[in-house]
Write a protein that holds these residues in place. Sequence first.
Motif: not given
Length: 142
Positions: A27-28, A31-32, A90-91, A93-94, A97-98, A101
């Motif tokens: 997840n970190d 986010s990055e 959360t994973n 969702e991220k 988003n990735a 993007t």
Amino acid sequence: MSAALNRQDNQILRSFQKVCRVLEKENDFLSELKFQKIADLLPSKQKEITALESALVERAKILAETGQQDAPLPTDVEKAAQAFKDLIATNQEKLQNAVETQNSVIQLILEAAQESTTGYAASGHYVQDQRAQGAMTLRSDV
């Protein structure tokens, strides 16, 4: 509760904790937008999930052998399972988003490539404007 079941519940708890640590790292990285690091985590993630699945199957076997199929998970294991479920949400969702993007970046690159095609215009000069290149196709006598 039997000693074997107690040991198995402890194994399940440790497995949930290990999987959660890997998911937190993933997840970190999501986010990055560090896709290579995410890919590098995949073998570790698969290993820990396989270990968790095996521990849960083994618990089911123990329960079946002892006739305790309805025995609930201990509270600490339930909390670990809930933390796992939250991290998975959360994973997802991220990850979404990735992907969005990455798709946006690809779309921008494609649009830029289409708009700034290079070539020679009818005048013989090198140009980067697609509209000027179109002049070559409009004149059949050149």
